[in-house]
Design an enzyme around this catalytic site. Structure first.
Site, PDB file in Angstrom:
ATOM      1  N   LYS A  51       1.893  -6.497  16.496  1.00 16.98           N
ATOM      2  CA  LYS A  51       2.206  -7.347  15.242  1.00 16.98           C
ATOM      3  C   LYS A  51       2.751  -6.506  14.142  1.00 16.98           C
ATOM      4  CE  LYS A  51      -2.656  -6.906  13.769  1.00 16.98           C
ATOM      5  NZ  LYS A  51      -3.915  -7.558  13.981  1.00 16.98           N
ATOM      6  N   ARG A 150     -12.695 -15.783   9.817  1.00 15.37           N
ATOM      7  CA  ARG A 150     -11.288 -15.534   9.501  1.00 15.37           C
ATOM      8  C   ARG A 150     -10.177 -16.448  10.337  1.00 15.37           C
ATOM      9  NH1 ARG A 150      -7.916  -9.855  10.466  1.00 15.37           N
ATOM     10  NH2 ARG A 150      -8.101 -10.573  12.566  1.00 15.37           N
ATOM     11  N   TYR A 272       6.459  10.174 -14.893  1.00 17.38           N
ATOM     12  CA  TYR A 272       6.253   9.086 -15.928  1.00 17.38           C
ATOM     13  C   TYR A 272       4.971   9.044 -16.682  1.00 17.38           C
ATOM     14  CZ  TYR A 272      10.048   6.090 -13.695  1.00 17.38           C
ATOM     15  OH  TYR A 272      11.212   5.460 -13.471  1.00 17.38           O
ATOM     16  N   MET A 320       9.602   5.338  -7.832  1.00 18.27           N
ATOM     17  CA  MET A 320       9.846   4.410  -6.588  1.00 18.27           C
ATOM     18  C   MET A 320      10.551   5.205  -5.646  1.00 18.27           C
ATOM     19  SD  MET A 320      12.699   1.306  -6.976  1.00 18.27           S
ATOM     20  CE  MET A 320      11.800   0.342  -8.354  1.00 18.27           C
TER      21      MET A 320
HETATM   22  C1  PLP Z   1      -4.713  -6.575  14.407  1.00 13.47           C
HETATM   23  C2  PLP Z   1      -5.690  -7.141  15.819  1.00 13.47           C
HETATM   24  C3  PLP Z   1      -6.174  -6.283  16.865  1.00 13.47           C
HETATM   25  C4  PLP Z   1      -5.732  -4.551  16.725  1.00 13.47           C
HETATM   26  O1  PLP Z   1      -6.565  -4.287  15.996  1.00 13.47           O
HETATM   27  P1  PLP Z   1      -6.491  -2.552  15.874  1.00 13.47           P
HETATM   28  O2  PLP Z   1      -7.758  -2.164  15.030  1.00 13.47           O
HETATM   29  O3  PLP Z   1      -5.530  -2.251  15.251  1.00 13.47           O
HETATM   30  O4  PLP Z   1      -6.790  -1.802  17.297  1.00 13.47           O
HETATM   31  C5  PLP Z   1      -6.886  -6.815  18.021  1.00 13.47           C
HETATM   32  N1  PLP Z   1      -7.122  -8.349  17.738  1.00 13.47           N
HETATM   33  C6  PLP Z   1      -6.778  -8.896  16.572  1.00 13.47           C
HETATM   34  C7  PLP Z   1      -7.348 -10.467  16.738  1.00 13.47           C
HETATM   35  C8  PLP Z   1      -6.082  -8.365  15.488  1.00 13.47           C
HETATM   36  O5  PLP Z   1      -5.571  -9.283  14.500  1.00 13.47           O
END
Ligand code: PLP
Length: 377
Positions: A51, A150, A272, A320
């Protein structure tokens, strides 16, 4: 002109592109990290969580390499990510959407062979309708919330789901899953609680395999592995467990060029708001990466870069497009316009940068900017 520029950036090991930052991504190291995790979870298998563009490192490239290495399960967060990845991978790779089934994406998901993670009864019903419209069955993963509040079926929807699965054959559940809230903490009591909860669910939904462990979960022991682990950060060299030595191989290195050097007198304001004032005469270098390139502003007056193994502290605010570092610890003339300093590399890990910025490796990786020249090894 070309030759001069190439020579200047020789230490990055790449032909010059005019870029002032060089991000090296060691794809072979990602594959070795995958191999390590996969061997830890046997007889189960390891997926790859890719992701957010594989945590900022390039989902297509990373996924293709991991496919070659034997990975067949790929998790993204969003439908649009799955659409792109689906086109990049062979048909026998499975692409799962963690955030669930968004209304309106049902038919496109079905047609492309994208597998949603169903997180609620509503999503389950929408997927059933799509299956009926297409006069077939559709594959899915079912996620249960075991304590994160979640994503996933809440406890009160479980019995309705169980009944629906018994009565209709529209959806083929490949496996069930849940996600650990505190997997990076070896002694968190929540880990065992969530494990007990997913086991209770697995008993109630007899016959379904479980996917449970993220990176941290892989290191919590065999009980947490299930049939399919879902590591993300550990593939990319991040530490799976907080406060423990990192067993993963580093993947990312970042070098950034000096764009100006100067010597200043005692009492000189830097950056800054003039929050840093030199306490001695100092030699300073301005480095060509700032918060727009993913070096958090929280590094202002904290953290450092390295040159030839020498620590060069960040002074003043992160801008930046640049940061200023105190290079007085180096011999005079050691660092000049165009020379590269190490931001992430042998002397300073990804975890070190994250700690100095008061954040986690995930946020540093996913924030790495797009102005760097990206070099895949
Ligand atoms: C992002 C995610 C993972 C991977 O988690 P890591 O801590 O990066 O290994 C696995 N399962 C779900 C549901 C996630 O959202």
């Amino acid at each position: 002109m070309d030759n001069l520029l190439s020579a200047k950036n020789a230490s990055a090991g790449v032909a010059c592109t005019g870029a002032t930052g060089y991000l090296t991504i060691d794809v072979a190291a990602i594959c070795r990290n995958y191999g390590k995790l996969a061997s830890m979870v046997t007889p189960g298998r390891a997926a790859a969580v890719v992701k957010a563009d594989a945590y900022g490192l390039g989902a297509e490239r990373v996924s293709r390499a991991l496919y070659e290495r034997g990975c067949r399960h790929f998790f993204v967060a969003q439908f649009v990510e799955a659409q792109e990845l689906r086109l990049a991978l062979a048909p026998d790779a499975q692409v799962f959407v963690l955030n669930g089934l968004q209304p309106g994406t049902e038919l496109a998901s079905a047609e492309m062979g994208i597998i949603p993670v169903l997180n609620s009864l509503e999503q389950y019903r929408r997927w059933c309708s799509a299956a009926r419209a297409l006069r077939g069955t559709l594959p899915a993963v079912v996620q249960f919330d075991t304590g994160m509040s979640r994503l996933g079926f809440p406890p009160e929807e479980r019995s309705t789901l169980a009944k629906a699965l018994d009565e209709h054959g529209d959806v083929e559940v490949l496996f069930i899953m849940s996600h650990l809230a505190s997997a990076d903490e070896l002694d968190a009591t929540q880990n065992a609680q969530q494990l007990a909860e997913i086991r209770r669910i697995a008993d109630a939904f007899a016959g379904f395999d479980i996917s449970f462990a993220n990176s941290g979960g892989v290191f919590l022991g065999d009980a947490y592995h299930g049939v399919l682990a879902r590591p993300g950060i550990a593939l990319y060299g991040g530490a799976p467990t907080s406060g423990e030595p990192n067993p993963m191989e580093p993947v990312v290195s970042l070098e950034v060029a000096v764009v100006q050097t100067r010597t200043v007198q005692v009492g000189t304001k830097v950056g800054y708001s003039g929050v840093h004032v030199t306490e001695t005469e100092a030699r300073l270098a301005t480095i060509a990466a700032g918060y727009a390139d993913g070096l958090p502003r929280a590094l202002s007056g904290r953290g450092a870069v390295y040159h030839q193994g020498v620590r060069l502290p960040i002074v003043g605010r992160v801008s930046m497009d640049s940061i200023t570092v105190d290079v007085s610890a180096l011999p005079e003339g050691a660092l000049n316009l165009g020379d590269l300093v190490e931001v992430i590399g042998p002397h300073q890990s990804l975890e070190d940068v994250a700690r100095d910025a008061g954040t986690i490796s995930y946020e540093i990786l996913t924030g790495l900017g797009h102005r760097y020249y990206r070099h895949y090894r």
